[in-house]
Every structure is written in structure tokens, then in C-alpha cells.
Design an enzyme around this catalytic site. Sequence first.
Site, PDB file in Angstrom:
ATOM      1  N   ASP A  80       0.839  -1.192   0.000  1.00 27.23           N
ATOM      2  CA  ASP A  80       0.000   0.000   0.000  1.00 27.23           C
ATOM      3  C   ASP A  80       0.876   1.244   0.000  1.00 27.23           C
ATOM      4  O   ASP A  80       2.041   1.204   0.406  1.00 27.23           O
ATOM      5  CB  ASP A  80      -0.959   0.002   1.186  1.00 27.23           C
ATOM      6  CG  ASP A  80      -0.241   0.032   2.532  1.00 27.23           C
ATOM      7  OD1 ASP A  80       0.702  -0.768   2.705  1.00 27.23           O
ATOM      8  OD2 ASP A  80      -0.625   0.835   3.411  1.00 27.23           O
ATOM      9  N   GLU A 145       0.022  -0.871   5.830  1.00 26.85           N
ATOM     10  CA  GLU A 145       1.058  -0.289   6.677  1.00 26.85           C
ATOM     11  C   GLU A 145       0.901   1.224   6.801  1.00 26.85           C
ATOM     12  O   GLU A 145       1.135   1.794   7.865  1.00 26.85           O
ATOM     13  CB  GLU A 145       2.441  -0.635   6.117  1.00 26.85           C
ATOM     14  CG  GLU A 145       3.596  -0.333   7.046  1.00 26.85           C
ATOM     15  CD  GLU A 145       4.122   1.098   6.963  1.00 26.85           C
ATOM     16  OE1 GLU A 145       4.875   1.511   7.861  1.00 26.85           O
ATOM     17  OE2 GLU A 145       3.770   1.807   5.993  1.00 26.85           O
TER      18      GLU A 145
END
Length: 437
Positions: A80, A145
Amino acid sequence: MPAATDLERLTTEYLQRLIRFNTVNPPGNEEPAILWLRDRLEAAGFECELLARTLGRPNLIARLPGRSDGPRLCFLSHVDTVLANPVEWSADPWGGEIRDGCVWGRGALDMKSQTAAEVVAAISLAEDGWRPESGELMVLVVVDEEAGSEDGAKWLCREHPDKVRSDYVINEGGGDVFEFGGKRHYGVCVAEKGVFRFTLRTHGRAGHASIPRIGDNALKKMAPLIERLSSNRPTLELSPEPEAFMRALGVPVDGDLDAALAAVEKENLLIGILLEPLLGVTVAPTMISASQKINVIPSVAELKVDCRVPPGLGADHARMRVEELLGEGDYEIEFNESTPGNRSPIETPLMNEVRAFIADEDPDADVVPLGLPGYTDSQSFRAAFPGCVAYGWFPQREMSMFEAAPLVHGADERIPISDLGLAARFYARLAPKLLGG
């Protein structure tokens, strides 16, 4: 070991493809990128499993078992990214364009480049017929994250610890080269500070704002407290990571820490700015609230403060340092969020391999331990698995720390292709060194 040219070429191609998956978090939408990686790892002989807390956001666990029991080496990364505003860029943030010897796009540094290098190294080893003599190589690609890891590493370590238990973890957070004292240094992140955020609260008496003296304005009481937090620095304190860092740079640390920090800043101001937060507690006022209506004198004012604390210290220590700054007064401190700091040993077989690699690739440089003022997914692994050695290490020689740092989460994020090759060579070399075979 796979050919260096093949590793660089394949890592470049993988990074370009990963950038073209728009995984801005929120919402993340990492599944297409995860499935693409799974298919390639499975084809190379890895045993793959997907685990998801939230539909459409699976984490990828890929294993290459060894011939006997032994340590598990984990190549950890997340796919991400933060958002990107195309208007601010000179390239398509999701184009994966090659220009000026670099791959451009969101995630080129943070951290699809490391995902690409780790996956390519693992696949290349497996396709060459390598298998661990003992232990296991695990490639772990996680989600979420950038928004707290509640769907990613935190959840995996809490709910599926046996699936991700690791002895050695290679993650983000280090590897950039910098110059100090006429020498090149590569930093390895071995520790991360804890987060102990708090609310500072003042009280007064409400009243109509048209008659200021009829009330007791809580917001006005907050003003001098903000000034004290902003104008004064908590007492500097030495902990193992900044001490080892300064000693490696040749800076005396046996006396006055203020003088030691000043010596670092005189040589390189940016290094000093990065070092200072590691030397004790830091406080940064970030959010304030008081009256809910413009014509009402507030009876309560609240200030949110981001507070970071070295590993091994907690809220009581933070409170002591904050009260030293504020002095006596009519205020309250309430801690709202606590995540203890964490560290791994500096002297380990993993550190030995990092040093040996740099000695071969850049013999005039050296390796120094670093701490991070913030935290990464390494925190989850150190907390869940005592004895786990987790390092932030993605070696970059072409682009220095000071060139790379402004590009992370910024416009025109990019990475030199040669650095992709450098990192992939390290990962391809590391697995056989630690696991044999």
C-alpha cells in the site's frame, strides 16, 4: 547466485508493474497486486497462502522450506502507498515510467522497490534450484502499513503468529547512504522509538464572548504551555542506538550530550536534525480544540501532543520529561495512545552479512546502526517474537539519504535503477548465507 544484470532488469520490471497497481491507502485495494505476486512466487516453487482480516485486502505469505529445521528468514514489505496528486508530479504517479536512469511513481521508494527486489531475489534463487539447507525463506507482503497495519502486520502477528513467526526480518527503514567526516556510511535501522501521545488540558469558566472578563478563558491558559513545549527541549539522554551511531561516526559521547550533538550539527546539520530525536523524549503539539461556538468563552481547552520515547522507556518517563518542560501549573496530562519502543541487537549474524556485503560493494564505506524516530512493521515482529532480529535495510548507493528523504510521500518519487540492482543482489546473497544451501 543469479546474475546481477538479470536481477536488476527483473527488479526494474517488477517495480514498474507494482507501481501500476494503484494501492493508495485508504482504501488500499491491494488484492490485484498481491495476486500478481502470488502467481509468480507459486510458479517458482513457493508455497503461498493468503490471509485477510478485511475482504479484498489479503496478506501474502510465501514459503520456501529447507531440508531440515533451522531459522526462518523473512523478507517483509508492504504494497500500500500514500496518496499522490498527479497535478504536482512531472510524471504519472502510477505509470512506472523510466526516465534519467530512474523508475518514477508512487511507491518507488516507499516501498514497492523493496517488494520488487525481495520477490525477484527469492524467485531467482528458487528458479536456480536453491533451497535452504536448514530453516525456511519466507516472503511476506502485507497490506495497510500506511494506515496503521490493523489489516496487515499487526493483525498477522496477533492472530496468526505461527504463520509469520520469524528469526530474522528484513524490512524498510534503513540502507540510505550519507556522508559524514569525509566518509560514506550506510545506516541499518535496529530500533524504533515508542509512541506515547497525550492530551494536555486546561480548565476555566464559560461565558459570553461579548464580555471577555465574565468568563475564565481556558484557551488563554493553554498559550504559555504551548510556548514552553515549543521553545524548550527535553533533557538529552543516551541510549544504545544513538551511542553506537555517534561512536561509529567518530563523535565523542562520553561527556556533554549537548556538545556531542553540536559537533554533529557542525559537521552535517541534517545528520544532527535526524539524530536529535533519538536522544530522548520528543514532544510536538499538533492539534488543539476549545469552544464549539465562536461566541462562547471555552471552559476547557485540549491540546493533542505527539510524544515519542526511546526503547525501554514508557509513559512515566515521558510524563517526567513533559512536566520538566511545563513546570508547575493548572493543567492535566492524559496519555491516550501507548506503543512501546523496540529494538534488536546490533551485533548479530545478520549485521555481519550486511557489513560483508558493503565491504564487497563499496569498500571505502562503512555500516552504522540507526534508530528511527517513527516506527515500521518491524515493531510488530519484535514485540510478538522475542529474540527476533528485525532490521530496516534496503541499500541505496546512487541516491543519498538527503536526496531520497524529500521524495518519500512527496511528488516525483523515483529510484535509480542501479539501486534496485544493488538491493536485489543483497537479498539474493543473504538467503544462502544465513540458511545455507
